[in-house]
Every structure is written in C-alpha cells, then in structure tokens.
Design an enzyme around this catalytic site. Sequence first.
Site, PDB file in Angstrom:
ATOM      1  N   SER A  76       0.815  -1.222   0.000  1.00  0.00           N
ATOM      2  CA  SER A  76       0.000   0.000   0.000  1.00  0.00           C
ATOM      3  C   SER A  76       0.846   1.269   0.000  1.00  0.00           C
ATOM      4  O   SER A  76       1.587   1.533  -0.923  1.00  0.00           O
ATOM      5  CB  SER A  76      -0.961  -0.035   1.195  1.00  0.00           C
ATOM      6  OG  SER A  76      -1.863   1.036   1.164  1.00  0.00           O
ATOM      7  N   ASP A 297      -6.310   2.110  -2.960  1.00  0.00           N
ATOM      8  CA  ASP A 297      -7.513   1.885  -2.148  1.00  0.00           C
ATOM      9  C   ASP A 297      -7.807   3.068  -1.217  1.00  0.00           C
ATOM     10  O   ASP A 297      -8.729   3.004  -0.400  1.00  0.00           O
ATOM     11  CB  ASP A 297      -7.441   0.570  -1.361  1.00  0.00           C
ATOM     12  CG  ASP A 297      -6.319   0.527  -0.329  1.00  0.00           C
ATOM     13  OD1 ASP A 297      -5.588   1.532  -0.181  1.00  0.00           O
ATOM     14  OD2 ASP A 297      -6.172  -0.524   0.336  1.00  0.00           O
ATOM     15  N   GLU A 387     -12.042   6.077   6.869  1.00  0.00           N
ATOM     16  CA  GLU A 387     -11.007   6.517   7.790  1.00  0.00           C
ATOM     17  C   GLU A 387     -10.555   7.902   7.351  1.00  0.00           C
ATOM     18  O   GLU A 387     -10.698   8.274   6.179  1.00  0.00           O
ATOM     19  CB  GLU A 387      -9.832   5.539   7.780  1.00  0.00           C
ATOM     20  CG  GLU A 387     -10.181   4.167   8.330  1.00  0.00           C
ATOM     21  CD  GLU A 387      -8.977   3.256   8.414  1.00  0.00           C
ATOM     22  OE1 GLU A 387      -8.483   3.033   9.521  1.00  0.00           O
ATOM     23  OE2 GLU A 387      -8.535   2.773   7.355  1.00  0.00           O
ATOM     24  N   THR A 512       1.290  -1.348  10.657  1.00  0.00           N
ATOM     25  CA  THR A 512       2.067  -1.621   9.449  1.00  0.00           C
ATOM     26  C   THR A 512       3.535  -1.223   9.545  1.00  0.00           C
ATOM     27  O   THR A 512       4.328  -1.595   8.691  1.00  0.00           O
ATOM     28  CB  THR A 512       1.458  -0.870   8.244  1.00  0.00           C
ATOM     29  OG1 THR A 512       1.443   0.532   8.525  1.00  0.00           O
ATOM     30  CG2 THR A 512       0.034  -1.347   7.981  1.00  0.00           C
TER      31      THR A 512
END
Length: 554
Positions: A76, A297, A387, A512
């Site tokens: 990501s 995304d 978010e 992450t």
Amino acid sequence: MRVLTKSCGLSKMFSKASKVGMEKHPNAVTGKIKYGTAGFRTKADLLDHVMFRMGILAALRSKLKKATIGVMITASHNPECDNGVKLVDPKGEMLEQNWEALATDLANAKDSELASVLENIVSQQNIPMDSEASVFVGRDTRKSSPALSTAVLDGVNSVKGSSAKDFGIVSTPMIHYFVVCKNTDGAYGECSETGYNEKLSKAFKTIRGESTSNGGYTPKLFVDGANGVGAGKLKAMLPREFLGDSLDLTIVNDGTADGDVLNHQCGADFVKVEQRSPKGLESVVGERCCSFDGDADRVMYFFNDGKRFRMLDGDKIATLVAAYLKELLSAAHIDGLKLGLVQTAYANGSSTNYITKKLNVPVTCVPTGVKHLHHAALDFDIGVYFEANGHGTVVFSDKAMEAIKAAKSNSSEAQKLSALVDVINQTVGDAISDMLLVETVLHAKGWSTRDWISAYDDLPNRQMKVKVADRAAIATEDAERRAKTPAGLQDKIESIVAKFKDGRSFVRPSGTEDVVRVYAESDTQENTDRLALEVANAVYEMAGGVGDKPTMPK
C-alpha cells in the site's frame, strides 16, 4: 463430503507442499511476523516463504468456503522496499479474524513443521480436502512483487485440487471486486478489468448526464497517482467507451518518468501526514486535486487556495457522501432505511459534531482498520465508512437494495440513487470508485472545493510517528482512544491535553510500521503542533523511544 484426517493421509497430502517449501521457498527468517490490520507487511526480502504459505492457506480457505478467495500482494502506502500480502474472503471482505492467528502460525512455522501445522489447520477447521479450490492473485507495481506472486502461485498449486488465476498488476480494490463477481456468478459485475471499468464509468456517466459542469463545479481534476498502480488503471478508463470526456483529468506521478519512486513525496498518506501538495502539484493553485495511495484503495482531496494548503480528507468525503445520500433518500420518498456513519479515533472532532448535530446521522466509533469499519457499517441499511486517511466506501443491505429497486420506476431521484450504488465499490475502499463518487456528488450539488470545505471547519490536526524499541509496549482501549500501557502514559497524555483549548490526543501502535502513531488536534495549528510534540516526547520517554527525539513538525 468426507473430511480427510491424519489417518486418511493428510501427512502424505502435504508432503508436496512441504517439499516445494523447503526447496524453493524456505523459511530463513529468525524474527516473527504477524498478520495485522493489513495482512503481513514488512521488508520484501523477508516475505518469500510467507507468500508461498499464504497461497496454501488461500487454497485451504477456498476449499472450506467452497468459494473463490483472493490474494493481494502489496504494501500500500509503505516505501518501495517493503511489501505485503493479504487474503480476501468470498464477499470481498478482509480475512475472517480467527484465521489471522492461523495465518500467523503458518507463516512463522519452521520448514520441518510445515506439514504438521497444515494438518492441524485442516483438522481444526474441518476442511473438506476433496473439494476444489479457486484462488485469484493480484500484485502491485513494486519490483519485488512478481517474484512474490510466483511464490503465492507455487503455494496454491502445491495443494491438490487447487487452481489459481493470476491477474497480474491490479489495484487492491480490483481483486476484491473480482472475487465478489466470481462468487456471485456475475450478479455484482463482470469478472474482468473491462467489466470493472464499464460498471463504474457507465453508472458515473448515467448520473452526470450530458452536462459536465454545474454551478461552481467544473470537470477539471488533477490526480496524483503515487507512482503506483492507480495511475495506470485510471488511464485505462479514459477512452471514450469508458469515462471519455466526462472528466478533464491531468494525471501526475504515474510511475513512468525517470526518478519516479512509489509513494515518495506523493500519494494519499504523504498528503495526509505532511499536509502539503505532493510532488508535481506544488505549483497548482485554485484547482481541485486528489491523491491515490500506492495500491489505489485510498483517496485524499486537496487544493491550494493561493494562501494555504487546504485538505479534504476521509472525514470530508464521508460527510459529503452521507449528506447526499440523505438528500436522495428523502427526495425519492424512501423511508424506513437506517443510514449511519462509521469513524475511527482519527476522525476530526468537528466532523463528528457536524454528522450528529447537523445531519442527524448516527455515528459509530471503532478501532483503526478497514475490517473494523466495514463490519460496523453492516449494522446499518446504508453504512458510510471512511477513515480520515481516505480509505472507505458505502455498503447497502439487501433491504436497502430492494427499497431502491422498488422506487426506481417512480422517481428520478431513485434512479440516480440506483446508479450511485453502481459507482460505489462496496467490497472495499477504492480510490478510483471513491473519486468518481466524490465527483458525482460535487457535480450534483454544483459545488467547488471551496463550497465543499466550507460545510464545516476542521479543528487543526497533526499526526506524528515515534520510533520505539517495541511497539507492543503500547496497548489501547476504548476504540484506541486511550492508552492502557505503559502505566502512567494515559495520565500524562491527559495532563498535556488539558493545557490546550479544544485539545484531544491519542496514541496507538502502528499496524504496518515499527512506530507509535500520535494524533492531536486543538484550536490553532500552532497549539496543535505543540500538543502533538509534547505527547510524542511523552511516548518516546515512557515507551522506549529509539533514535532521535521527536522534533516540531514542519
């Protein structure tokens, strides 16, 4: 269907997987890796054996669910040197939570233990090994992704009765979309990139009609592709048979120029954290802009008003969309549907007040991570979740879909609502789909970005990262709004917050990265930055900070 047990030859069945694993994808990593909010994510050179084993796990889950499972290889918004993998369940949702522990155990098993760990998974989960398995595999644009994709495919193919379809380079939302299309026999859409492009663009143009401009809205938009997969996929939607001239797009950071580096000084995370324009758009003034992240995304909107940078993040997108949905439902005379919005602790306090007091829409707060938001959104007939980082979507219940369909023949507003549903990728946050959704609403309202941002004033906010020896030293509660450990940290945070007007701050371990994230907001940007720095230093001192102490944000 009979279920194989150890006595029926499970050990023999996994001998091939064990052999392939040892010879081609051995576990040479000494540290432990955990399946987190975004799957496994770490340095790319540590992931080969993990990818192989996740291919096996995806095949086993497919046999259990008797449905196609997705595997997406991406890190990501992380730097180019990182990579990761996550599994997609049959309805496009994130992997079922109790399987996260199975994934973690499997990824960390020694090579000599691989067969026995797999046997235990099959026995514990009662997996019918005689059934067929179908796995869809996709990857982002990282240099490490092709080899890691091969490892996943090797894992799938090492399980008897399993087949894999390699989609190559795709966005994360596309894999979610493909999985749902396959498992609904095409009811959700055609299981291909062309089908994805056609569904979104057709619905977008249906709502927009012949007029591309309206009031303060113009179709001109600058898009930062984060030097990732989103830029190429958006370009593929530009031909006349798809978006055509319905939008006037200028795409920068498309990953094709010398020196382009994935997520470097660009992308949605950069814009959100740095609160400034990405590389390539620094000099663009007065124009509407948006940034994707590396796997497309997330989307973040922004503009430069000539005096300062103005950001329209996930909170602004959520409120824009929720307000428009409420208007359409009312205009279409569709009653009895529960519309709600889901946020995390990162949501700006002003947005929560606006949603609950101005829009009169209920709000649920959950821990960070799309899987938490998606699950909570399903409690509403129409659940809007975003978010603050720009990751989100809208989900519609069967009841809502039936009500919209029933009203469609009697109302142009219901027809718009029906088309709007097809603009939305309900399976997961999708930068392209969400961009089209925002453009749809702005066009319908005749709003410029100045109109949009004036709906309510955000409290100034700041995010920081603190490097610590062990991020697990921080544990949280109350949807991550309070620190449980280390002892005394929450009291220290509260004493700092009390010094600032409209102050709010919380900390949480990153899912992450090896850091602790700090969030702060207050009445002015100066006070917000001071608050964030004081809390960051408290974390550094009380949670084992490493390296240089945090400094004042630029």
